[in-house]
Write an enzyme that holds these catalytic residues in place. Structure first.
Site, short mmCIF file in Angstrom:
data_model
loop_
_atom_site.label_atom_id
_atom_site.label_comp_id
_atom_site.label_asym_id
_atom_site.label_seq_id
_atom_site.Cartn_x
_atom_site.Cartn_y
_atom_site.Cartn_z
N HIS A 154 0.80 -1.23 0.00
CA HIS A 154 0.00 0.00 0.00
C HIS A 154 0.82 1.27 0.00
CE1 HIS A 154 -3.99 -1.83 0.83
NE2 HIS A 154 -3.27 -2.75 1.42
N LYS A 202 -7.79 14.28 4.14
CA LYS A 202 -6.94 13.09 4.18
C LYS A 202 -5.95 13.27 5.30
CE LYS A 202 -5.86 14.16 -0.15
NZ LYS A 202 -6.05 12.91 -0.87
N ARG A 203 -5.16 12.20 5.65
CA ARG A 203 -4.09 12.38 6.62
C ARG A 203 -3.16 13.51 6.18
NH1 ARG A 203 -3.42 8.60 10.90
NH2 ARG A 203 -1.56 9.80 11.36
N LYS A 253 1.45 14.41 0.50
CA LYS A 253 0.12 14.73 0.00
C LYS A 253 -0.02 16.22 -0.33
CE LYS A 253 -1.96 10.97 2.76
NZ LYS A 253 -2.62 10.06 1.80
N THR A 285 -8.28 6.82 -2.10
CA THR A 285 -9.65 6.32 -2.22
C THR A 285 -10.63 7.47 -1.98
OG1 THR A 285 -9.43 5.57 0.05
CG2 THR A 285 -9.26 3.90 -1.67
N LYS A 318 -14.34 8.52 -3.70
CA LYS A 318 -15.56 8.88 -2.96
C LYS A 318 -16.07 10.24 -3.44
CE LYS A 318 -13.48 6.34 0.77
NZ LYS A 318 -12.51 6.41 1.90
#
Ligand code: 26V
Length: 800
Positions: A343, A535-536, A541, A643, A647
């Protein structure tokens, strides 16, 4: 229904109707749901036994389930019935639902994926059992004090958990430490300390299928819970210490691994849940069969990342030491039943354990891993002779040197018959960058299974009005097969459909605006674009890129206030690991910028930045249906899949993203005109890195807009302490900007301007939104699971 609820309330919970609190009603409703599901559960288990169908053991350190009440009611098809029955008793179902704690036994994407997969396995009738840890404290609750993240314990079991069933008959001994002894020519692990792993089962209901699968989480119990003699001499606390000590292993979900003591506890957790899960898997097999050669036909054991990567060693230990199989036979069985999903490519998340720690805690496992490694070396020698002298050191499971270590990724690949990444791009990088030698040695082992999301939660429950509009427009087939959403595509040209979709989005935005006002005291305009990054918090990111963009926009708006700037509300949410200082500083920066610009009279009607604390599954259910724009802006090659991107697209948000992870596949599905892709590609990033010429300072010098923003951060324009954000400025300019924010900044800015232009034409925006929903069908976790079933597990389904 009403009778059933009242009976559970008065007899089960033990309160008369006229004294019942909302909490009592919640408990009674949950009990009703659980009883109905239990009947299906027993039937499912009976069918699994009678048909002898394969069952998948899905091993995961994390399952981020979210609330269970409405999910259970929906699976049973009695959501409306129950709502009405409760209403007759003067109770609102939605109020009950909000009372339920949100179980948060996971960090982020990996844990939520595991929960979506459980939902899909049950909904497809694929027999499975999820194995994990019953953490007493889940993911910390995030509070924000003066802009700083504070972590609070998540005491989610403080009130009783109506969904779990304790199974005292499913109990296993798990050993730590000790030594390896020889007994009658066989090696055996003895002594040390032992704890009991005890099963707590949670029912996992299928939707549109009667199947109810099992999530089995392990709690810990001391073998001798208390020393009575010690107690009797008055040492009360000491007497109870064995009980407390045993439970340490399941006390808390790991939000990071920054300390040595922490790391050892993490290894204990991994061994604890792996050992119990493998023992239980073999026990269940032996209850029905007496021929080991049937194992691969009846059982698959899936490793969700390397966290359960002790499984091959534990499986070999049980087969060879306890069940007395030959090594060769045991290894052939192990490699047939095991499979592994990677992952992440982030080096700091790849697990490597020092051999000395393993020798102390798991001496027999270390021996077994060394033996696996030795035989692998022999195999390579037989295959290549002396022609590839470097090869073994590149693939060795036990990395030599002064401080030998076990590489859990390599162990997982070697012991599995299939290895997969989680998006097409990521799977390519797993082959080319992470395990290139293994991909050469065993090319047939490597697969891709693109991630997916459970539409029951992320559409039907989170956005019921949209689900209903879809039903009315194309019928209900999409509920079985999400790719049928493609039938919506022509509706982009239907003004009436677009108008209804816009009305649903607007209502969702009003609901979120109310939540923002309630929690933060900030009024936001629901007609503004809701621009979302949730998100985290992690440097890769690039939440910081978003923030640089917000400040650049603010500067531009102030410079040309009369220009036609569309109104935007930038919404961020996410947790930073408690020891990750840079991530926590980024949270603070978001708050300081927000505080500053939200109160600027020149811009505040058209630009707001809000940070919603304590992002979790339940908050996501509010935010995602209300989003217009979805920011997925990781540096290309760093986000395995994502993910949240799926969504948000499923709920009609347009993606502003890099060519990273599953964004690439979303772009394929929706088409280039309905997504905003920007920034360097993976190959361009690689070329830039290879050239060795990247200089963030040079970009800073040549881009005035960027220069202004970074100088503002450096000068402390947004904070009371001028030096506060110097570490951020340093990382961008002197740390050479590891995640290449500056290299992508201009492209990001241009893409944001394209977003502005697209938003100005609302009718065209809604058409794009329709085509995003229509293109999201491929990202159902049902599709992911059917890929796993056919390409990895060779698993069958129970008849519907
Ligand atoms: C590593 C560790 C190390 C020890 C402490 C706790 C801890 C927790 C998590 C991790 C690895 C997390 C890997 C992860 O969550 N990957 C995400 O997986 C998603 C599902 O495949 C994917 O969509 C995301 O892109 C990916 O970042």
């Amino acid at each position: 229904m009403k009778q059933a609820l009242l009976a559970r309330l008065t007899l089960g919970i033990g309160v008369p109707e006229d004294e019942a609190t909302l909490r009592d009603w919640f408990q009674a409703t949950a009990l009703t749901v659980r009883e109905l599901l239990t009947a299906r559960w027993h039937e499912t288990n009976r069918q699994i036994r009678e048909t002898g169908i394969k069952q998948v053991s899905y091993l995961s350190m994390e399952f981020l389930l979210g609330r269970g009440l409405q999910n259970g009611l929906m699976a049973l098809g009695i959501l409306d019935e129950c709502r009405e029955a409760l209403a007759e008793c003067g109770v609102k179902l939605e109020d009950l639902a909000e009372l339920e704690v949100t179980p948060a036994l996971g960090n982020g994407g990996l844990g939520r994926l595991a929960a979506c997969f459980l939902d899909s396995m049950a909904s497809l009738g694929l027999p499975s059992i999820g194995y994990g840890i019953r953490y007493e404290f889940g993911m910390f609750r995030q509070e924000v004090l003066d802009g700083w993240q504070i972590e609070r314990p998540d005491d989610w079991l403080a009130d009783s958990n109506p969904w779990e069933l304790m199974r005292p008959e499913r109990q296993y001994l798990v050993r730590f430490g000790g030594r390896v002894a020889e007994e009658g020519g066989r090696l055996r692990w003895v002594d040390g300390e032992a704890v009991h792993a005890i099963a707590y089962d949670t029912l996992v209901p299928g939707h549109g299928h009667y199947a109810v699968n099992t999530l089995r989480l392990w709690g810990a119990r001391a073998v001798h819970p208390m020393d009575l003699a010690t107690f009797n001499r008055g040492a009360f606390m000491e007497a109870l210490s064995p009980r407390l000590r045993a439970r340490t292993v399941v006390r808390v979900l790991y939000p990071d691994d920054s300390t040595v003591e922490g790391r050892e506890l993490r290894l204990r957790q991994e061994h604890f849940f792996v050992s119990a899960s493998i023992q239980d898997t073999l026990r269940r097999f032996l209850d029905e069969h007496d021929d080991w050669s049937l194992l691969p036909e009846k059982v698959s054991i899936h490793l969700n990342d390397t966290h359960p990567a002790l499984a091959p060693a534990e499986l070999m230990r049980l087969l060879v030491d306890d069940y007395e199989l030959d090594w060769e036979q045991a290894w052939a069985l192990a490699t047939k039943v095991l499979s592994y999903t990677n992952h992440t490519l982030m080096p700091e998340a790849l697990e490597i354990w020092p051999c000395d720690m393993m020798a102390r805690l798991l001496p027999r496992h270390l021996q077994i891993i060394e033996e696996i490694n030795r035989r692998f070396g022999q195999e390579l020698h037989a295959r290549f002779g002396g022609s590839r002298p470097e090869l073994f050191s590149q693939v060795a499971v036990v990395e030599g040197g002064d401080h030998p270590r076990v590489n859990m990724g390599r162990l997982s690949v070697l012991a599995s018959h299939k290895v997969n990444g989680v998006s097409q791009l990521h799977s390519r990088l797993v082959r080319e960058r992470l395990f290139p030698q293994f991909a050469e040695l065993y090319p047939e082992r490597f697969e891709n299974v693109t991630n997916g999301i459970a539409p029951r939660l992320w559409l039907n429950l989170a956005n019921p009005s949209l689900a209903q509009l879809i039903d009315e427009t194309i019928g209900q087939n999409w509920r079985r097969d999400l790719t049928r959403l493609a039938d919506l595509r022509p509706q982009a040209e239907n003004d009436e459909f677009c108008r209804r979709l816009a009305a649903i989005k607007f209502a969702n935005k009003q609901r979120l605006a109310a939540l923002i006002e309630h929690r933060l005291g900030i009024a936001v305009d629901p007609t503004a674009m809701f621009d979302v990054q949730v998100k985290r918090i992690h440097e890769y990111k690039r939440q910081l890129l978003n923030l640089l963009g917000v400040v650049a926009r603010w500067n531009a708006m102030r410079a040309t206030p009369d220009q036609d700037w569309p109104a935007r509300v930038v919404i961020m949410a996410g947790k930073a690991a408690s020891a990750y200082h840079m991530a926590k500083l980024i949270v603070k920066l978001a708050h300081d910028i927000g505080h500053h610009i939200n109160n600027d009279p020149v811009t505040s009607d058209r630009l707001k930045l809000v940070f919603l604390p304590d992002y979790n599954v339940s908050l996501a259910e509010y935010i995602i249906p209300a989003a217009d724009l979805s920011q997925q802006i990781s540096l290309a090659g760093t986000e395995a899949s994502g993910t949240g991107n799926m969504k948000l697209a499923l709920n009609g948000a347009l993606t502003l993203g890099t060519a990273d992870g599953a964004n690439v596949e979303i772009a394929e599905e929706v088409g280039p005109d309905d997504i905003f892709i920007f920034g360097m590609s993976v190959d361009e990033v690689a070329a830039l890195n290879q050239s060795g010429t990247y200089s963030s300072r040079e970009i800073y010098r040549n881009n005035h807009q960027l220069q202004e923003v970074i100088d503002q951060l450096g000068a402390g324009q947004f904070s009371s302490d001028p030096a506060r954000f110097w570490p951020i400025v340093d990382s961008l300019l002197d740390g050479n900007d590891h995640f290449r924010l500056l290299a992508d900044f201009d492209s990001y800015w241009q893409a944001q301007r394209r977003v502005d232009a697209a938003w100005r034409d609302q009718a065209s925006w809604m058409r794009k939104s329709v085509r995003n929903i229509a293109g999201a069908g491929r990202f159902s976790s049902d599709r992911s699971i059917s890929d796993y079933a056919s390409r990895i597990w060779n698993a069958q389904y129970l008849p519907a």
